[in-house]
Design an enzyme around this catalytic site. Sequence first.
Site, PDB file in Angstrom:
ATOM      1  N   GLY A  78      26.554  43.348  -2.001  1.00 58.73           N
ATOM      2  CA  GLY A  78      27.563  43.664  -0.984  1.00 58.73           C
ATOM      3  C   GLY A  78      28.499  44.778  -1.433  1.00 58.73           C
ATOM      4  N   ARG A 142      19.900  44.419  -1.427  1.00 60.45           N
ATOM      5  CA  ARG A 142      19.877  43.123  -2.103  1.00 60.45           C
ATOM      6  C   ARG A 142      18.515  42.788  -2.722  1.00 60.45           C
ATOM      7  NH1 ARG A 142      24.504  40.357  -1.800  1.00 60.45           N
ATOM      8  NH2 ARG A 142      25.908  40.663  -0.029  1.00 60.45           N
ATOM      9  N   ASP A 172      27.231  38.810 -10.236  1.00 60.52           N
ATOM     10  CA  ASP A 172      26.668  38.000 -11.322  1.00 60.52           C
ATOM     11  C   ASP A 172      25.140  38.043 -11.350  1.00 60.52           C
ATOM     12  OD1 ASP A 172      26.815  36.620  -8.933  1.00 60.52           O
ATOM     13  OD2 ASP A 172      27.132  34.668  -9.835  1.00 60.52           O
ATOM     14  N   ASP A 173      24.504  37.937 -10.171  1.00 63.79           N
ATOM     15  CA  ASP A 173      23.035  37.951 -10.164  1.00 63.79           C
ATOM     16  C   ASP A 173      22.486  39.303 -10.597  1.00 63.79           C
ATOM     17  OD1 ASP A 173      22.691  35.359  -9.470  1.00 63.79           O
ATOM     18  OD2 ASP A 173      22.393  35.738  -7.317  1.00 63.79           O
ATOM     19  N   LYS A 199      31.021  44.130 -10.234  1.00 60.26           N
ATOM     20  CA  LYS A 199      31.437  44.371  -8.852  1.00 60.26           C
ATOM     21  C   LYS A 199      31.372  43.108  -8.018  1.00 60.26           C
ATOM     22  CE  LYS A 199      28.827  43.982  -5.942  1.00 60.26           C
ATOM     23  NZ  LYS A 199      27.730  43.744  -4.990  1.00 60.26           N
ATOM     24  N   THR A 200      32.254  42.848  -7.162  1.00 66.44           N
ATOM     25  CA  THR A 200      32.180  41.940  -6.019  1.00 66.44           C
ATOM     26  C   THR A 200      33.578  41.614  -5.527  1.00 66.44           C
ATOM     27  OG1 THR A 200      31.497  39.817  -5.082  1.00 66.44           O
ATOM     28  CG2 THR A 200      31.935  39.777  -7.432  1.00 66.44           C
ATOM     29  N   ILE A 201      33.731  41.733  -4.216  1.00 62.57           N
ATOM     30  CA  ILE A 201      35.040  41.380  -3.631  1.00 62.57           C
ATOM     31  C   ILE A 201      35.317  39.900  -3.835  1.00 62.57           C
ATOM     32  CG2 ILE A 201      35.012  43.201  -1.863  1.00 62.57           C
ATOM     33  CD1 ILE A 201      34.478  40.780   0.150  1.00 62.57           C
ATOM     34  N   ASP A 202      34.261  39.107  -4.020  1.00 64.22           N
ATOM     35  CA  ASP A 202      34.431  37.648  -4.131  1.00 64.22           C
ATOM     36  C   ASP A 202      35.239  37.244  -5.366  1.00 64.22           C
ATOM     37  OD1 ASP A 202      32.827  37.701  -1.961  1.00 64.22           O
ATOM     38  OD2 ASP A 202      31.213  36.486  -2.774  1.00 64.22           O
ATOM     39  N   LYS A 239      53.043  30.242  19.828  1.00 66.30           N
ATOM     40  CA  LYS A 239      52.199  29.419  20.706  1.00 66.30           C
ATOM     41  C   LYS A 239      50.768  29.230  20.207  1.00 66.30           C
ATOM     42  CE  LYS A 239      50.943  33.183  23.845  1.00 66.30           C
ATOM     43  NZ  LYS A 239      50.880  33.651  25.202  1.00 66.30           N
ATOM     44  N   MET A 247      36.013  35.866   3.892  1.00 67.14           N
ATOM     45  CA  MET A 247      34.756  36.078   3.179  1.00 67.14           C
ATOM     46  C   MET A 247      34.861  35.601   1.737  1.00 67.14           C
ATOM     47  SD  MET A 247      32.628  39.579   3.241  1.00 67.14           S
ATOM     48  CE  MET A 247      31.360  39.551   4.481  1.00 67.14           C
ATOM     49  N   GLU A 308      34.985  31.015   3.285  1.00 66.08           N
ATOM     50  CA  GLU A 308      33.651  31.116   3.884  1.00 66.08           C
ATOM     51  C   GLU A 308      32.686  30.057   3.350  1.00 66.08           C
ATOM     52  OE1 GLU A 308      31.746  34.861   2.952  1.00 66.08           O
ATOM     53  OE2 GLU A 308      30.078  34.462   4.269  1.00 66.08           O
ATOM     54  N   TYR A 424      33.942  41.838   6.547  1.00 68.04           N
ATOM     55  CA  TYR A 424      33.431  43.199   6.403  1.00 68.04           C
ATOM     56  C   TYR A 424      34.542  44.247   6.450  1.00 68.04           C
ATOM     57  CZ  TYR A 424      29.112  40.709   6.862  1.00 68.04           C
ATOM     58  OH  TYR A 424      28.100  39.822   6.636  1.00 68.04           O
ATOM     59  N   GLU A 425      35.630  43.937   7.170  1.00 70.85           N
ATOM     60  CA  GLU A 425      36.695  44.949   7.289  1.00 70.85           C
ATOM     61  C   GLU A 425      37.391  45.242   5.962  1.00 70.85           C
ATOM     62  OE1 GLU A 425      36.291  41.782   8.552  1.00 70.85           O
ATOM     63  OE2 GLU A 425      37.442  41.987  10.411  1.00 70.85           O
ATOM     64  N   ARG A 427      35.583  45.241   2.905  1.00 71.14           N
ATOM     65  CA  ARG A 427      34.645  45.590   1.830  1.00 71.14           C
ATOM     66  C   ARG A 427      34.518  47.093   1.557  1.00 71.14           C
ATOM     67  NH1 ARG A 427      29.175  42.214   2.015  1.00 71.14           N
ATOM     68  NH2 ARG A 427      28.665  43.857   3.494  1.00 71.14           N
TER      69      ARG A 427
END
Length: 550
Positions: A78, A142, A172-173, A199-202, A239, A247, A308, A424-425, A427
């Site tokens: 990603g 991927r 990681d993978d 790398k990874t936003i996670d 209200k 994500m 997520e 996605y907004e 990443r």
Amino acid sequence: MNISALQKERAKYQPKLPKSLVGAVKLVEGAKTQSVADQKDIEKLFPNTYGMPLITFEEGEVKKDRPAINVGVILSGGQAPGGHNVISGIFDGIKKINQESRLYGFLGGPGGLVDHKYVELTAEIIDEYRNTGGFDIIGSGRTKLEEEWQFDKGLEIANDLNLNALVIIGGDDSNTNACVLAEYYAAKDAGVQVIGCPKTIDGDLKNEMIETSFGFDTATKVYSELIGNIQRDANSAKKYWHFIKLMGRSASHIGLECALKTQPNITLISEEVADKKQTLEEIVEYMAGIVAKRAENGDNFGVALIPEGLIEFIPEMKVLISELNDMLAEGSETEKEFKMLKKSHRNEWVAGHLTDDSAKVFKSLPSGIATQLTLDRDPHGNVQVSLIETEKLLGEMVKTKLEKMKKAGEYVGKFGTQYHFFGYEGRCAAPSNFDADYCYSLGYTASVLISDGKTGYMSSVRNLTSPAEEWIAGGVPVTTMMNMEKRHGHMKPVIQKALVELEGAPYKYFVSKRGEWAFTTQFVYPGPIQYFGPSEVCDLTTETLKFEKA
Ligand code: FBP
């Protein structure tokens, strides 16, 4: 190419480097290393790349006439803000070593290496992408680099291009596979080094030597801006309850970081749910309890953050999903029977074929979600958990619970919902100063490791809560992060995924505050990422790092 005014100005930004990387660099080798667990197994599987020393960089003496180096780079998985800066860091690094050095980008992810699809990254191309978000410079993919035939195909093109090294930018993978590839080439004495970049936003590729993965900073800043805006809207109109899914395939680092930045009323942390073995009903009760209590104060509004990956951390949902996967496995008798049924009869039939506990859970789900669980499947036949609209599932179940509470006289209020998914907004946003600097440093670090002949290392840049000049750059053997885990029924060496630590400082702080944030409105509005202005706003990094490094 038409570019925005911001992109034009931002292109001029010169990422900050740690002091040790600014001039000539000396490599200092530390102690020998070992893997986090399963040392004997890992050593056996990586005889050529196990036990290598940690490396740090210091300012050194200028070496003249260093040979040119040719490098191939791959973006894997990603998108994460800053990938282009890793590449520009590698480019500038190898050019500094020798102007004749060359950088090639493999197109569309690891598949580009196997299929020999590449482009030479020239200064002109690199300059177009400096400090920009996205992975579009060469694309990502991927495809998993796992098989020897893929490694051999990679070696063919590496030899054709006379590559000294491959840099794999991934999570990681992908870094696990980079490590296997490094070992494979080292065992063959193939003359191709492999270096990884985290790398990874996670945010779930981290450990003592990798303080954070790149992209996490920018992505969480983008989500937090949006959450803050929604909180302000909620607090203005008073209200709606906004249910926001964030994500992060499995770990809840993104949710936790956004909660620390914005102080919403409810934040679910998947790791806590798993630890306490919470049921879906208990989670719904917890949320409905907060909605009802706020309503007592006349506050019929609020914001709830939902990670997520939550579904897979709820033990009873995990069991249900696994039973559904077996029941609806392609080609099985039960699947054939299921497919023959009228759509309107399917859910009842499914419930009748589950164990009692799972049937109870299945029947408690809103019918749309239950149906979704029986339909959308990935190529391996598994439920596509990421497609499940967890925010709606919880919103609908909370609504049903509140209706019951109302009848019992336990709730007076109105419950209007709005649903959002932020993923996605975030990443491909233009990297924050932190990610721009960190990524450039990671890429530059990779070039130094390569020029010194290292393989099986991950670029490591630490001390990240200090100013960039004081960051500590170097390399960490990827084997140090490995342990043995069961994957597809077999024990495999893999990098340990870093989940939210329930004993960690960021989570503990969150727990100490979430009660207040739930019942009184203490929203924080972080606003957009700042690229120009005082360092206090432009160079801020994450709350997670701040707590972890305190
Ligand atoms: P990586 O781990 O490859 O960096 O991807 C992270 C991620 O953004 C997850 O948060 C999300 O679940 C997933 O990618 C979405 O994948 P896709 O882009 O294939 O829809």
